[in-house]
Design an enzyme around this catalytic site. Structure first.
Site, PDB file in Angstrom:
ATOM      1  N   GLU A 151       4.317  -6.406   1.668  1.00  0.00           N
ATOM      2  CA  GLU A 151       3.888  -6.768   0.209  1.00  0.00           C
ATOM      3  C   GLU A 151       3.763  -5.663  -0.712  1.00  0.00           C
ATOM      4  OE1 GLU A 151       0.736 -10.411   1.628  1.00  0.00           O
ATOM      5  OE2 GLU A 151       0.062  -8.424   1.439  1.00  0.00           O
ATOM      6  N   PRO A 152       4.683  -4.867  -1.166  1.00  0.00           N
ATOM      7  CA  PRO A 152       4.819  -3.714  -1.984  1.00  0.00           C
ATOM      8  C   PRO A 152       4.405  -3.923  -3.312  1.00  0.00           C
ATOM      9  CG  PRO A 152       6.693  -3.859  -1.133  1.00  0.00           C
ATOM     10  CD  PRO A 152       6.077  -4.921  -0.407  1.00  0.00           C
ATOM     11  N   GLY A 158       0.752  -1.212  -0.060  1.00  0.00           N
ATOM     12  CA  GLY A 158      -0.081  -0.036  -0.064  1.00  0.00           C
ATOM     13  C   GLY A 158       0.751   1.132  -0.084  1.00  0.00           C
ATOM     14  N   CYS A 188     -15.500   4.072 -27.178  1.00  0.00           N
ATOM     15  CA  CYS A 188     -16.797   4.648 -27.325  1.00  0.00           C
ATOM     16  C   CYS A 188     -17.425   5.054 -25.959  1.00  0.00           C
ATOM     17  CB  CYS A 188     -17.603   4.004 -28.090  1.00  0.00           C
ATOM     18  SG  CYS A 188     -17.143   3.920 -29.821  1.00  0.00           S
ATOM     19  N   GLU A 189     -16.833   5.894 -25.246  1.00  0.00           N
ATOM     20  CA  GLU A 189     -17.355   6.249 -23.952  1.00  0.00           C
ATOM     21  C   GLU A 189     -16.925   7.611 -23.407  1.00  0.00           C
ATOM     22  OE1 GLU A 189     -17.700   2.771 -21.338  1.00  0.00           O
ATOM     23  OE2 GLU A 189     -17.740   3.998 -19.675  1.00  0.00           O
ATOM     24  N   ARG A 233      -7.689   3.451 -14.342  1.00  0.00           N
ATOM     25  CA  ARG A 233      -7.641   4.041 -13.171  1.00  0.00           C
ATOM     26  C   ARG A 233      -8.019   5.354 -13.019  1.00  0.00           C
ATOM     27  NH1 ARG A 233      -3.576   5.055 -10.487  1.00  0.00           N
ATOM     28  NH2 ARG A 233      -4.157   4.253  -8.510  1.00  0.00           N
ATOM     29  N   TYR A 241      -0.913  -1.984 -12.128  1.00  0.00           N
ATOM     30  CA  TYR A 241      -2.487  -1.597 -12.194  1.00  0.00           C
ATOM     31  C   TYR A 241      -2.969  -1.020 -13.438  1.00  0.00           C
ATOM     32  CZ  TYR A 241      -2.062  -3.125  -7.335  1.00  0.00           C
ATOM     33  OH  TYR A 241      -1.533  -3.556  -6.039  1.00  0.00           O
ATOM     34  N   TYR A 250     -10.954   5.218 -10.362  1.00  0.00           N
ATOM     35  CA  TYR A 250     -10.475   5.855  -8.888  1.00  0.00           C
ATOM     36  C   TYR A 250     -10.246   7.454  -9.176  1.00  0.00           C
ATOM     37  CZ  TYR A 250      -8.729   1.227  -8.827  1.00  0.00           C
ATOM     38  OH  TYR A 250      -8.843  -0.267  -8.675  1.00  0.00           O
TER      39      TYR A 250
HETATM   40  N1  LLP Z   1      -1.385  -7.065  -0.375  1.00  0.00           N
HETATM   41  C1  LLP Z   1      -2.567  -7.321  -0.525  1.00  0.00           C
HETATM   42  C2  LLP Z   1      -3.225  -8.167   0.211  1.00  0.00           C
HETATM   43  C3  LLP Z   1      -3.192  -6.505  -1.450  1.00  0.00           C
HETATM   44  O1  LLP Z   1      -4.739  -6.548  -1.436  1.00  0.00           O
HETATM   45  C4  LLP Z   1      -2.575  -5.701  -2.277  1.00  0.00           C
HETATM   46  C5  LLP Z   1      -3.280  -4.519  -3.305  1.00  0.00           C
HETATM   47  C6  LLP Z   1      -1.179  -5.269  -2.183  1.00  0.00           C
HETATM   48  C7  LLP Z   1      -0.518  -6.214  -1.120  1.00  0.00           C
HETATM   49  C8  LLP Z   1      -0.334  -4.482  -2.893  1.00  0.00           C
HETATM   50  O2  LLP Z   1      -0.714  -3.350  -2.713  1.00  0.00           O
HETATM   51  P1  LLP Z   1       0.434  -2.138  -3.470  1.00  0.00           P
HETATM   52  O3  LLP Z   1       1.432  -1.888  -2.438  1.00  0.00           O
HETATM   53  O4  LLP Z   1       0.210  -2.402  -4.841  1.00  0.00           O
HETATM   54  O5  LLP Z   1      -0.343  -0.502  -3.117  1.00  0.00           O
HETATM   55  N2  LLP Z   1      -6.372  -1.597  -8.230  1.00  0.00           N
HETATM   56  C9  LLP Z   1      -5.936  -0.439  -7.442  1.00  0.00           C
HETATM   57  C10 LLP Z   1      -5.085  -0.956  -6.276  1.00  0.00           C
HETATM   58  C11 LLP Z   1      -5.687  -2.223  -5.700  1.00  0.00           C
HETATM   59  C12 LLP Z   1      -4.800  -2.912  -4.828  1.00  0.00           C
HETATM   60  C13 LLP Z   1      -5.545  -4.289  -4.195  1.00  0.00           C
HETATM   61  N3  LLP Z   1      -4.783  -4.830  -3.272  1.00  0.00           N
HETATM   62  C14 LLP Z   1      -5.225   0.839  -8.080  1.00  0.00           C
HETATM   63  O6  LLP Z   1      -5.137   0.717  -9.202  1.00  0.00           O
HETATM   64  O7  LLP Z   1      -4.834   1.878  -7.405  1.00  0.00           O
END
Ligand code: LLP
Length: 423
Positions: free
Chosen positions: A277-278, A235, A352-353, A321, A382, A325
């Site tokens: 978990e990055p 995150g 088309c949107e 995205r 993503y 979002y």
């Molecule tokens: N660990 C778990 C359990 C997760 O669900 C996620 C992301 C991550 C790690 C990695 O998160 P990160 O470090 O990449 O922020 N599609 C959205 C983001 C959804 C993330 C879902 N889970 C976007 O495009 O912003």
């Protein structure tokens, strides 16, 4: 130039839209997270599990292996990529709130290090399949610590009203601990939480860690032993716009380590192995999307001002995205420099949107027109992984660049690829 190759050359050789990943940058970021975890937690550093959902292909798993970090997969499909590339399963962690029995079976058969359990039904399922296969499966429990992360609602995951995990506050987590502990084919190795994505304030991570550590202490009191590991999820926020800043791994993990160590000391606990978990923070900034401009159009707004629409040859199918979002991006004309005055511009795709917007508002050189290349930075996470075939647009290729050389790591889809699915 990206990785020593000009945008013009990349577009000419591979076509657009194109995802261009700077390989050295990927290695730099993956290594920085690995080293920062080590630096902050020392012999208590667990594993950096790269979140494969952010972007995964076989070449990426090879890079992770070179850096020596792990991989978080959340479907059988992501697991299949890791298997196809012979990624060491001892460094794979399996997530998912609705893993099918066949996904669970293939994960256990493959020998994944850890399965992160998300529901009561899954305790029974994973337990039964492990027993049938004659294995003891190492598991984490995914917990919702009730932390409101300051990010978009759809990417915030650890408040109470979500589909993920066991709530600590309601007592579900405590009940899940008892159930896993009484299952002989499961070995509870620790707790997991992921509070959301694109987060900048470190208090969120710290608050979640505190809740999990308090529960570790409660566990120790009840079960007379300590759990060895905590996985604090991903995150970590990155910059998308020129005035934003990407979190620095060493800074955020040093802060986190201070909280974790203090909390463990307060509860008289040994510091568990800490894993993270990055996804976005490793791959997001490494990648640039190249588009070719096709048409431009000026529209007059209610206040008489002009907005220029610049249409590119991709859009919401390769970057959902902004539509999903309200995500913001920046654009640079990548094939030449321009001294032209700027004009209020909206960069849009070819779908088309009307919600097919890449950038809602940007001041772009007024002479930007057909044939120009637009580079959109920070599209590595993503983007390709959430790409679709909306309007039957083939998904773009991914090219890795390093030391002045470019090579394809995921080829572009063709119309034939799409038609091949039709019976
Ligand atoms: N660990 C778990 C359990 C997760 O669900 C996620 C992301 C991550 C790690 C990695 O998160 P990160 O470090 O990449 O922020 N599609 C959205 C983001 C959804 C993330 C879902 N889970 C976007 O495009 O912003």
């Amino acid at each position: 130039m990206i990785g020593g190759v000009s945008a013009t050359q990349l577009a000419a050789e591979f076509g657009t839209p194109l995802f261009v990943i700077d390989e050295a940058d990927f290695f730099g970021r993956a290594t920085a997270w690995r080293d920062a975890l080590q630096g902050a937690f020392g012999d208590r550093a667990g594993t950096v599990y790269y979140a494969g959902k952010s972007f995964l292909c076989k070449e990426i798993t090879r890079w992770l292996d070179v850096v020596g970090i792990g991989l978080d997969v959340c479907t059988g499909g992501e697991l299949a990529v890791a298997k196809a590339a012979n990624f060491p399963m001892s460094r794979v962690e399996m997530h998912g709130n609705n893993k099918s029995e066949s996904e669970i079976r293939s994960a256990i058969e493959a020998g994944v290090a850890t399965i992160v359990i998300d529901s009561f039904m899954e305790i029974d399922r994973v337990g039964a399949i492990a027993k049938e296969l004659g294995k003891t499966q190492r598991v984490f429990l995914r917990l919702t610590p009730g932390v409101e992360a300051h990010t978009h609602e759809f990417i915030s995951t650890a408040h109470e009203d979500v589909k993920f995990g066991f709530s600590i506050a309601s007592g579900a987590a405590w009940k899940a601990i008892a159930e896993v502990s009484s299952c002989e084919s499961l070995e509870l190795a620790g707790f997991h939480s992921h509070i959301g994505s694109q987060i900048f304030n470190s208090e969120g991570f710290a608050a979640a860690a505190q809740k999990l550590i308090a529960l570790l202490a409660q566990y120790r009191d009840e079960y007379k032993k300590e759990l060895p590991e905590l996985d604090l999820g991903g995150g970590y926020g990155i910059a998308y716009l020129p005035d934003q800043e990407t979190l620095v791994p060493a800074t955020v993990l040093t802060e986190l380590a201070a909280v974790v160590k203090a909390q463990c000391a307060a509860h008289g606990l040994a510091v568990p192995m800490i894993s993270i978990e990055p996804g976005r923070a490793i791959v997001g900034p490494t990648t640039t999307t190249l588009y070719t401009v096709g048409t431009t159009k000026d529209v007059t707004l209610d206040d008489g001002a002009i907005r220029r629409y610049v249409s590119v040859d991709g859009g919401m199918s390769d970057n959902i995205r902004p539509a999903l979002y309200d995500a913001e991006y920046h654009a640079i004309i990548a094939n030449r420099s321009s001294d032209a005055p700027t004009v209020n511009t909206r960069v849009v795709g070819k779908h088309c949107e009307s919600g097919d917007i890449v950038i809602r508002a940007i001041d772009l050189a007024a002479d930007c027109g057909p044939g120009d290349l637009l580079a959109i930075p920070a599209t590595g996470a993503y983007g390709r992984s959430m790409a679709s075939n909306y309007n039957h647009i083939p998904r773009p290729a991914v090219v890795a660049v390093i030391d002045g050389k470019a090579r394809l790591i995921v080829r572009r889809e063709s119309h034939e690829d799409l038609l091949a699915l039709d019976i």
